[in-house]
Design a protein around this motif. Structure first.
Motif, PDB file in Angstrom:
ATOM      1  N   TYR A 192      52.668  19.736 -12.227  1.00 33.28           N
ATOM      2  CA  TYR A 192      51.979  18.896 -13.199  1.00 33.28           C
ATOM      3  C   TYR A 192      50.544  19.349 -13.484  1.00 33.28           C
ATOM      4  CZ  TYR A 192      55.691  15.458 -13.592  1.00 33.28           C
ATOM      5  OH  TYR A 192      56.881  14.835 -13.878  1.00 33.28           O
ATOM      6  N   THR A 193      50.041  20.349 -12.769  1.00 26.15           N
ATOM      7  CA  THR A 193      48.730  20.913 -13.114  1.00 26.15           C
ATOM      8  C   THR A 193      48.828  22.374 -13.523  1.00 26.15           C
ATOM      9  OG1 THR A 193      48.243  21.595 -10.838  1.00 26.15           O
ATOM     10  CG2 THR A 193      47.593  19.363 -11.473  1.00 26.15           C
ATOM     11  N   GLY A 194      49.994  23.009 -13.304  1.00 23.36           N
ATOM     12  CA  GLY A 194      50.139  24.420 -13.650  1.00 23.36           C
ATOM     13  C   GLY A 194      49.291  25.327 -12.781  1.00 23.36           C
ATOM     14  N   SER A 195      48.984  24.908 -11.570  1.00 25.04           N
ATOM     15  CA  SER A 195      48.088  25.669 -10.692  1.00 25.04           C
ATOM     16  C   SER A 195      48.853  26.672  -9.850  1.00 25.04           C
ATOM     17  CB  SER A 195      47.334  24.711  -9.766  1.00 25.04           C
ATOM     18  OG  SER A 195      46.573  23.780 -10.493  1.00 25.04           O
ATOM     19  N   ARG A 196      48.130  27.613  -9.307  1.00 28.95           N
ATOM     20  CA  ARG A 196      48.678  28.489  -8.284  1.00 28.95           C
ATOM     21  C   ARG A 196      48.735  27.694  -6.989  1.00 28.95           C
ATOM     22  NH1 ARG A 196      44.820  31.240 -11.166  1.00 28.95           N
ATOM     23  NH2 ARG A 196      45.563  33.014 -12.400  1.00 28.95           N
ATOM     24  N   PRO A 197      49.885  27.637  -6.328  1.00 30.47           N
ATOM     25  CA  PRO A 197      49.970  26.801  -5.119  1.00 30.47           C
ATOM     26  C   PRO A 197      48.979  27.213  -4.039  1.00 30.47           C
ATOM     27  CG  PRO A 197      51.911  28.209  -5.382  1.00 30.47           C
ATOM     28  CD  PRO A 197      51.149  28.278  -6.658  1.00 30.47           C
ATOM     29  N   GLY A 198      48.678  28.504  -3.932  1.00 30.11           N
ATOM     30  CA  GLY A 198      47.705  28.936  -2.939  1.00 30.11           C
ATOM     31  C   GLY A 198      46.323  28.378  -3.217  1.00 30.11           C
ATOM     32  N   VAL A 211      39.476  20.507  -6.961  1.00 28.05           N
ATOM     33  CA  VAL A 211      38.356  21.414  -7.233  1.00 28.05           C
ATOM     34  C   VAL A 211      38.412  22.570  -6.246  1.00 28.05           C
ATOM     35  CG1 VAL A 211      35.854  21.638  -7.394  1.00 28.05           C
ATOM     36  CG2 VAL A 211      36.969  19.494  -8.070  1.00 28.05           C
ATOM     37  N   LEU A 212      38.264  23.772  -6.784  1.00 29.65           N
ATOM     38  CA  LEU A 212      38.188  24.979  -5.962  1.00 29.65           C
ATOM     39  C   LEU A 212      36.967  25.769  -6.408  1.00 29.65           C
ATOM     40  CD1 LEU A 212      39.613  26.712  -3.776  1.00 29.65           C
ATOM     41  CD2 LEU A 212      40.799  27.896  -5.626  1.00 29.65           C
ATOM     42  N   ASP A 213      36.084  26.083  -5.466  1.00 32.38           N
ATOM     43  CA  ASP A 213      34.823  26.753  -5.820  1.00 32.38           C
ATOM     44  C   ASP A 213      35.042  28.153  -6.371  1.00 32.38           C
ATOM     45  OD1 ASP A 213      33.401  24.537  -5.006  1.00 32.38           O
ATOM     46  OD2 ASP A 213      33.200  25.254  -2.946  1.00 32.38           O
ATOM     47  N   LYS A 214      36.073  28.843  -5.875  1.00 32.59           N
ATOM     48  CA  LYS A 214      36.296  30.224  -6.293  1.00 32.59           C
ATOM     49  C   LYS A 214      37.787  30.507  -6.285  1.00 32.59           C
ATOM     50  CE  LYS A 214      34.468  34.860  -5.385  1.00 32.59           C
ATOM     51  NZ  LYS A 214      33.651  35.682  -4.462  1.00 32.59           N
ATOM     52  N   GLY A 215      38.355  30.736  -7.477  1.00 36.35           N
ATOM     53  CA  GLY A 215      39.775  31.013  -7.584  1.00 36.35           C
ATOM     54  C   GLY A 215      40.074  32.499  -7.625  1.00 36.35           C
ATOM     55  N   LYS A 216      41.257  32.818  -8.099  1.00 35.95           N
ATOM     56  CA  LYS A 216      41.687  34.215  -8.155  1.00 35.95           C
ATOM     57  C   LYS A 216      40.780  35.048  -9.032  1.00 35.95           C
ATOM     58  CE  LYS A 216      45.656  37.082  -9.464  1.00 35.95           C
ATOM     59  NZ  LYS A 216      47.039  37.082 -10.000  1.00 35.95           N
ATOM     60  N   THR A 217      40.261  34.442 -10.103  1.00 32.00           N
ATOM     61  CA  THR A 217      39.409  35.164 -11.047  1.00 32.00           C
ATOM     62  C   THR A 217      37.923  35.021 -10.714  1.00 32.00           C
ATOM     63  OG1 THR A 217      39.444  33.222 -12.511  1.00 32.00           O
ATOM     64  CG2 THR A 217      41.101  34.939 -12.891  1.00 32.00           C
ATOM     65  N   ASP A 218      37.627  34.593  -9.465  1.00 31.37           N
ATOM     66  CA  ASP A 218      36.238  34.440  -9.011  1.00 31.37           C
ATOM     67  C   ASP A 218      35.463  33.416  -9.823  1.00 31.37           C
ATOM     68  OD1 ASP A 218      36.609  36.272  -7.001  1.00 31.37           O
ATOM     69  OD2 ASP A 218      35.955  37.978  -8.212  1.00 31.37           O
ATOM     70  N   ARG A 219      36.186  32.460 -10.412  1.00 28.33           N
ATOM     71  CA  ARG A 219      35.537  31.383 -11.147  1.00 28.33           C
ATOM     72  C   ARG A 219      35.898  30.055 -10.505  1.00 28.33           C
ATOM     73  NH1 ARG A 219      37.544  31.937 -17.175  1.00 28.33           N
ATOM     74  NH2 ARG A 219      39.482  31.707 -16.006  1.00 28.33           N
ATOM     75  N   PRO A 220      35.021  29.045 -10.605  1.00 30.35           N
ATOM     76  CA  PRO A 220      35.386  27.715 -10.100  1.00 30.35           C
ATOM     77  C   PRO A 220      36.514  27.123 -10.940  1.00 30.35           C
ATOM     78  CG  PRO A 220      33.277  27.648 -11.243  1.00 30.35           C
ATOM     79  CD  PRO A 220      33.638  29.092 -11.127  1.00 30.35           C
ATOM     80  N   LEU A 263      57.987  28.855  -4.592  1.00 30.37           N
ATOM     81  CA  LEU A 263      57.022  27.792  -4.882  1.00 30.37           C
ATOM     82  C   LEU A 263      56.171  28.133  -6.093  1.00 30.37           C
ATOM     83  CD1 LEU A 263      55.781  25.108  -4.094  1.00 30.37           C
ATOM     84  CD2 LEU A 263      54.396  26.282  -2.382  1.00 30.37           C
ATOM     85  N   HIS A 264      55.847  29.417  -6.250  1.00 30.17           N
ATOM     86  CA  HIS A 264      55.022  29.841  -7.388  1.00 30.17           C
ATOM     87  C   HIS A 264      55.764  29.662  -8.716  1.00 30.17           C
ATOM     88  CE1 HIS A 264      51.406  32.018  -8.758  1.00 30.17           C
ATOM     89  NE2 HIS A 264      52.184  32.491  -9.702  1.00 30.17           N
ATOM     90  N   ASP A 265      57.110  29.597  -8.666  1.00 25.09           N
ATOM     91  CA  ASP A 265      57.873  29.417  -9.905  1.00 25.09           C
ATOM     92  C   ASP A 265      57.590  28.072 -10.554  1.00 25.09           C
ATOM     93  OD1 ASP A 265      59.095  31.899  -9.813  1.00 25.09           O
ATOM     94  OD2 ASP A 265      60.766  31.188  -8.599  1.00 25.09           O
ATOM     95  N   LEU A 266      57.111  27.106  -9.792  1.00 24.04           N
ATOM     96  CA  LEU A 266      56.775  25.808 -10.375  1.00 24.04           C
ATOM     97  C   LEU A 266      55.601  25.928 -11.341  1.00 24.04           C
ATOM     98  CD1 LEU A 266      57.124  23.533  -7.230  1.00 24.04           C
ATOM     99  CD2 LEU A 266      58.805  23.980  -9.024  1.00 24.04           C
ATOM    100  N   ARG A 267      54.729  26.868 -11.100  1.00 26.43           N
ATOM    101  CA  ARG A 267      53.625  27.127 -12.040  1.00 26.43           C
ATOM    102  C   ARG A 267      54.177  27.643 -13.366  1.00 26.43           C
ATOM    103  NH1 ARG A 267      48.256  29.046 -12.789  1.00 26.43           N
ATOM    104  NH2 ARG A 267      48.116  31.139 -13.691  1.00 26.43           N
TER     105      ARG A 267
END
Length: 335
Positions: A192-198, A211-220, A263-267
């Motif tokens: 329901y958020t389309g997020s990466r589970p990690g 909220v995540l301060d730094k994601g895969k793309t080095d952005r909050p 699990l990533h397939d849910l994204r």
């Protein structure tokens, strides 16, 4: 440098054995039959001088691959967010790079892919990508090797097409099949958020958002949660190791006979649901935090129905709608 008579073949033999630029070089040649000793000594002097000149003018040997990996592991890896995964990839490559130099990277990558064809292409590609990153860093900050050598690394092709998608009803069945409540929350919020589970696993709940301060793309990253799902945020922050949530997810999927599902397939299922609801590829990219439109185009084949409806509207007159299309068997019967 030696000149000696080969009695077995009845001719003179020239031999070069010397250490030049820290490396030992050996060369041997047989002189033509009938060469006199005086001529042989003159040839010996000429060939020896030419060999020394050639070796002294040649470029120094390429650095060892292990030297590049050592400085990368020592100086760069401790600062990486996924340092553990980087170390694992380099450990898998360690036996293959021993005794090889940086100018052999191209040959190494092709040989590694051939010898590990039992692995998924994505796994091989990830390991070689880690090797490439290490060599690029060593070249940039320690001037080890050349970019041309690094560019020769052959990366195996990986099919990024997404083929496993769940609709809303299937996701709800999957969540109900999961007996571990925090994992159930992770399943639902991934969809329901389309997020990466990690990234959800590392995030924290603030004011109805994840909220995540730094994601895969080095952005909050800030993921708003639908009001009906805010109650699941009570499980955040997730305290167990990510592998435990993966274990509970696999239990749930196996109960439903979905052993192919990750699990990533849910994204990716979230992207499919957005397009099915009439959303655009641009909206998919915005919700899934894609950095480029190319990433969103992976889901273009899911928007075919929306494209058909758009093309059909081009033929409609204002205030009048076309009748539904007649199937081919009906036309055959009309005739």
């Amino acid at each position: 440098m030696a000149l000696y008579w080969d009695g077995q073949r009845s001719r003179w033999r020239w031999e070069f054995d010397a250490i030049v630029r820290g490396r030992r070089h050996r060369r041997r040649k047989r002189l033509p039959a009938g060469t006199t000793e005086r001529e042989a000594r003159r040839i010996d002097q000429a060939w020896t001088a030419e060999t020394f000149a050639e070796l002294n003018s040649a470029e120094p040997a390429a650095p060892w691959i292990t030297d590049a990996l050592s400085v990368y592991l020592r100086e760069r890896v401790p600062k990486l967010r996924d340092a553990a995964n980087t170390i694992r990839n380099l450990e898998h490559l360690a036996p293959c790079v021993e005794g090889l130099r940086l100018d052999q990277l191209g040959e190494l990558s092709r040989t590694y892919a051939e010898q590990h064809d039992h692995l998924a292409p994505a796994t091989v590609r990830q390991r070689l990508a880690t090797l490439r990153s290490a060599c690029r860093w060593a070249h940039k900050y320690h001037q080890l090797g050349k970019l041309d050598w690094i560019a020769q690394i052959a990366m195996p092709a990986v099919d990024n097409a997404r083929t496993h998608f769940l609709d809303r009803a299937a996701v709800l069945r999957l969540a109900r099949a999961c007996t571990h409540r925090p994992t159930r929350a992770l399943i639902l919020l991934t969809f329901y958020t389309g997020s990466r589970p990690g990234e959800l696993h590392r995030s924290r709940a603030i004011d109805g958002c994840l909220v995540l301060d730094k994601g895969k793309t080095d952005r909050p990253i800030v993921k708003p949660v639908a009001p009906r799902l805010v109650g699941y945020l009570r499980h955040w922050p997730l305290t167990l190791d990510y592998t435990r949530y993966s274990f509970y997810f696999r239990q749930a999927r196996d109960r439903l006979g979905l052993s192919h599902l990750h699990l990533h397939d849910l994204r990716h299922s979230a992207a499919s649901a957005i397009l099915a609801a009439g959303g655009s590829l641009a909206q998919v990219g915005e919700i899934l935090d894609h950095t480029s439109a190319q990433s969103s185009k992976r889901y273009a084949h899911l928007a075919l129905d929306a494209k058909r409806q758009l093309l059909a509207r081009l033929w409609e007159k204002p205030g009048k709608k076309l009748p539904p299309p007649i199937s081919r068997p009906d036309r055959m019967q009309a005739k």
